[in-house]
Design an enzyme around this catalytic site. Structure first.
Site, PDB file in Angstrom:
ATOM      1  N   SER A  38       0.922  -1.244   0.049  1.00  0.00           N
ATOM      2  CA  SER A  38       0.147  -0.026   0.014  1.00  0.00           C
ATOM      3  C   SER A  38       0.785   1.270  -0.157  1.00  0.00           C
ATOM      4  O   SER A  38       1.657   1.431  -0.812  1.00  0.00           O
ATOM      5  CB  SER A  38      -0.970   0.037   1.181  1.00  0.00           C
ATOM      6  OG  SER A  38      -2.069   0.903   1.013  1.00  0.00           O
ATOM      7  N   ASP A 150      -5.851  -3.444  -2.300  1.00  0.00           N
ATOM      8  CA  ASP A 150      -4.638  -3.048  -1.416  1.00  0.00           C
ATOM      9  C   ASP A 150      -4.214  -4.557  -0.878  1.00  0.00           C
ATOM     10  O   ASP A 150      -4.889  -5.319  -0.274  1.00  0.00           O
ATOM     11  CB  ASP A 150      -5.078  -2.535  -0.132  1.00  0.00           C
ATOM     12  CG  ASP A 150      -4.454  -1.941   0.574  1.00  0.00           C
ATOM     13  OD1 ASP A 150      -3.303  -2.159   0.869  1.00  0.00           O
ATOM     14  OD2 ASP A 150      -4.593  -0.695   1.011  1.00  0.00           O
TER      15      ASP A 150
END
Length: 253
Positions: A38, A150
């Site tokens: 991320s 993510d």
């Protein structure tokens, strides 16, 4: 000795990683491999390309995350992930992992298979976007007919993906304050529960770090972009303390 650096997810808190990197560089600690998820994937890619800490900060500060042009209408997310491709290309002109100066590994979650996807070769931009596509906020990213979000959904702290390293340094930006806190709204409760769940998943891997850097960012959320300078400073100061207290890092200084 080869040193690896693992960078957790954390949204705006990820700029603390840049503070950590500055502290490492000031102490002459060379990094030979990076893994990131991320926000950690974004910082990791910029650092692996040789981008300065000042420019990494500039990347976050000028991303203009909530500009109306970035909104996604009738799509599976609030913000369109694809609009960040041009922003990334300004800092990393070559769209490949092979163009980086330091080997990089990033993670994403395959929504089709429910499995973790590890990217370390080939095209660079889309894997970075996929790794940072926080579910419900950013639109999923399509790569070779698969849909990704993510990497933090499955692996938010990819220290386990550092291989062939003598020393592993972990920069973790999701430390939870377990002191009593007032929860005024339903979303406060939901956010707190999510943070606790994430932390308990991640701390299982803390023992894999030879040096663990955990800045206390309790007052900053995933989208606290107005606090970037303070977050950076906390990351930097926390790293300096960790370096000073680490016996193993004295072997590479």
């Amino acid at each position: 000795m080869k040193v690896g650096l693992a960078l957790s997810g954390g949204g705006a808190r990820g700029i603390a990683h840049a503070g950590v990197i500055e502290a490492l560089q000031e102490n002459g600690i060379q990094i030979h491999q990076v893994s990131g998820t991320s926000a950690g994937a974004l910082v990791g890619a910029l650092f692996a390309k040789g981008i300065s800490v000042e420019e990494i900060f500039d990347f976050f500060e000028k991303s203009n995350l909530f500009h109306p042009k970035k909104f996604a209408f009738r799509q599976a997310g609030f913000i369109n992930s694809s609009v960040f491709t041009d922003h990334i290309s300004l800092f990393i002109p070559d769209n490949s992992f092979e163009s980086l100066h330091i080997p990089l590994t990033v993670t994403a979650t395959d929504l089709n298979s429910g499995e973790l996807k590890i990217f370390k070769t080939g095209e660079l931009y889309l894997p970075i976007l996929a790794s940072a596509a926080f579910p419900g906020i950013f639109t999923p990213v399509e790569i070779e007919n698969n849909t990704y979000v993510d990497g933090g959904v499955i692996n938010n702290f990819p220290v386990d993906l550092l291989d062939n390293c003598d020393i592993k340094i972990g920069s973790y930006t999701n430390k939870v304050d377990f002191k009593s806190r007032k929860l005024k709204h339903s979303y406060d409760v939901a956010g707190r529960a999510y943070a606790i769940n994430q932390y308990h998943q991640d701390k299982i891997k803390f023992h894999q770090c030879d040096v663990l850097i955990e800045p206390e960012l309790y007052d900053y959320g995933l989208f606290s972009f107005k606090g970037l300078k303070d977050i950076f400073k906390i990351g930097y100061e926390t790293a300096l303390k960790a370096i000073d207290q680490s016996e193993i890092l004295k072997q590479v200084l």
